[in-house]
Each structure stands twice: as C-alpha cells, then as structure tokens.
Design a protein around this motif. Structure first.
Motif, short mmCIF file in Angstrom:
data_model
loop_
_atom_site.label_atom_id
_atom_site.label_comp_id
_atom_site.label_asym_id
_atom_site.label_seq_id
_atom_site.Cartn_x
_atom_site.Cartn_y
_atom_site.Cartn_z
N PHE A 127 0.83 -1.20 0.00
CA PHE A 127 0.00 0.00 0.00
C PHE A 127 0.86 1.25 0.00
N VAL A 128 0.24 2.36 -0.41
CA VAL A 128 0.86 3.69 -0.35
C VAL A 128 -0.09 4.55 0.47
N PRO A 129 0.37 5.07 1.62
CA PRO A 129 -0.52 5.84 2.49
C PRO A 129 -1.02 7.14 1.85
N TYR A 130 -2.30 7.37 1.93
CA TYR A 130 -2.99 8.60 1.56
C TYR A 130 -2.84 9.03 0.10
N ALA A 131 -2.25 8.23 -0.75
CA ALA A 131 -2.02 8.61 -2.14
C ALA A 131 -3.31 8.65 -2.96
N GLY A 132 -4.38 8.08 -2.45
CA GLY A 132 -5.64 8.05 -3.18
C GLY A 132 -6.64 9.11 -2.76
N MET A 133 -6.21 10.08 -1.96
CA MET A 133 -7.14 11.12 -1.51
C MET A 133 -7.71 11.93 -2.67
N GLY A 134 -6.92 12.13 -3.73
CA GLY A 134 -7.43 12.85 -4.90
C GLY A 134 -8.63 12.15 -5.51
N GLU A 144 -16.28 12.87 -4.22
CA GLU A 144 -17.13 13.63 -3.30
C GLU A 144 -17.51 15.00 -3.85
N TYR A 145 -16.66 15.56 -4.71
CA TYR A 145 -16.92 16.87 -5.31
C TYR A 145 -16.84 16.75 -6.82
N PRO A 146 -17.97 16.39 -7.47
CA PRO A 146 -17.96 16.16 -8.93
C PRO A 146 -17.51 17.38 -9.73
N GLN A 147 -17.74 18.59 -9.20
CA GLN A 147 -17.31 19.78 -9.94
C GLN A 147 -15.78 19.85 -10.01
N LEU A 148 -15.09 19.32 -9.02
CA LEU A 148 -13.63 19.23 -9.06
C LEU A 148 -13.19 18.29 -10.18
N LYS A 149 -13.89 17.15 -10.32
CA LYS A 149 -13.57 16.20 -11.39
C LYS A 149 -13.80 16.83 -12.76
N MET A 150 -14.92 17.52 -12.93
CA MET A 150 -15.23 18.14 -14.22
C MET A 150 -14.22 19.25 -14.53
N GLY A 151 -13.85 20.03 -13.53
CA GLY A 151 -12.87 21.10 -13.74
C GLY A 151 -11.52 20.53 -14.14
N LEU A 152 -11.10 19.46 -13.50
CA LEU A 152 -9.81 18.84 -13.82
C LEU A 152 -9.83 18.24 -15.22
N LEU A 153 -10.91 17.54 -15.57
CA LEU A 153 -11.02 16.97 -16.92
C LEU A 153 -11.05 18.06 -17.98
N GLY A 154 -11.78 19.13 -17.72
CA GLY A 154 -11.83 20.26 -18.65
C GLY A 154 -10.46 20.90 -18.83
N ALA A 155 -9.75 21.09 -17.72
CA ALA A 155 -8.40 21.69 -17.80
C ALA A 155 -7.45 20.78 -18.58
N LEU A 156 -7.53 19.47 -18.39
CA LEU A 156 -6.68 18.54 -19.13
C LEU A 156 -6.99 18.56 -20.63
N CYS A 157 -8.27 18.65 -20.96
CA CYS A 157 -8.64 18.70 -22.38
C CYS A 157 -8.12 19.99 -23.03
N VAL A 158 -8.30 21.11 -22.36
CA VAL A 158 -7.82 22.39 -22.88
C VAL A 158 -6.30 22.37 -23.02
#
Length: 176
Positions: free
Chosen positions: A142-149, A155-169
């Motif tokens: 295991f790797v401690p706390y590496a999966g918090m992202g 838990e915050y879908p807007q964070l996921k959408m923002g990150l995906l949008g930024a990666l696409c751009v």
C-alpha cells in the motif's frame, strides 16, 4: 471562436496530431491497467480505501495493491471482495475460513478491523460466507494517503469536471 483561430494559426494537421497524442495516452493507460490485471489475476489490481473500517491497518485514502493468487486464503489476510448488491468493493480482514473437504472450495467470513461486528450484514441477503470467487484480490502492499485525490473527485464532482476540462484544454493547446 478561439478554437477556430488556433486551428488557422497552427493548422488542422497540428490539431489532429494533438488529438491522436491524447488518444494514445489514454490507450496506453488502458493497456497498462489490463496488463496489470493479467499479471495480478485481479480485475482491479489497485484500489483506494474509501472508509475508516480498516483503521489502524489502512486509512481512508490509502492505495492498496492487490494480487489474486491461487493458493488458499488464510485467516488474518486482508482481502478485497465484491458482492452483487454493492457497487463498491469492500476491504476487510478474513476472520474465519471454512473449506469443504470434498471440493476444497473455500468460504470466508470477513470483518473490518475498526468494526464491532462481522460482515454478514454486508453480504447478499441470506449469505453467511463470502465465496472464493467473490474475492477481487489480496492486499500485497500500500501507499498511504495517495488516493485522496480520487476520494475528493468522487465527493466533489465539480472538481472532477474542472480537472477533466483543464486537461482537455491543455492537450488541445499545448505546443508539444
């Protein structure tokens, strides 16, 4: 409008090349995942701990590496299993093992280290044991706390959408 000006400035060929590069990165990641799945004999060779049920052994956000060997599972091992009714795999410790003498088939009783009761309430209705074929894998590292992202993005879908949008751009407008 900015996309059209970028296309005129850099050419359609450049945009297609960037799109193909993006697709090849996604394809490579998928191939690595499938290769790991074959090597570890597990449909999911890596999982993130989503709850505190295994504390103090594993904490929320820890990334677990799994392997699903053919040797018998023993009491005390930490396994990841999935029941039909639950969409999310469960990470818990094996408390009891029952092996049929005629077939050698294993049945397991599991429990979270931080839980007061065993997992029979989590199994399918009327089920008292987890069968060996419901095991996704055994924890091998295991790797401690590496999966918090991952947890934050769920838990915050807007964070996921923002990150995906930024990666696409970024992939569309990068010069590399």
């Amino acid at each position: 409008m900015e996309l059209l000006s970028h296309a005129k400035k850099h050419g359609v060929r450049s945009l297609l090349l960037q799109g193909l590069t993006f697709i090849s990165v996604l394809t490579s990641a998928f191939m690595i995942w499938k290769g790991l799945s074959l090597f570890t004999n597990s449909e999911s060779p890596v999982v993130v701990v989503l709850s505190g049920s295994m504390e103090p052994a594993y904490y929320r956000g820890d990334i677990l590496f799994l392997h699903n060997g053919y040797s018998p599972i023993e009491v005390g091992e930490v396994v990841v299993y999935k029941v039909d009714e639950k969409p999310i795999p469960i990470v818990h410790r094996v408390m009891k093992v029952h092996t049929e003498s005629e077939t050698g088939k294993q049945f397991l009783l599991t429990k979270g280290d931080n839980n007061s009761a065993d997992d029979r309430g989590l199994y399918n209705p009327g089920q008292l044991w987890i069968q060996r074929d419901e095991i996704i894998g055994r924890v091998k590292g295991f790797v401690p706390y590496a999966g918090m992202g991952t947890i934050w993005m769920n838990e915050y879908p807007q964070l996921k959408m923002g990150l995906l949008g930024a990666l696409c751009v970024l992939s569309l407008f990068s010069n590399d």
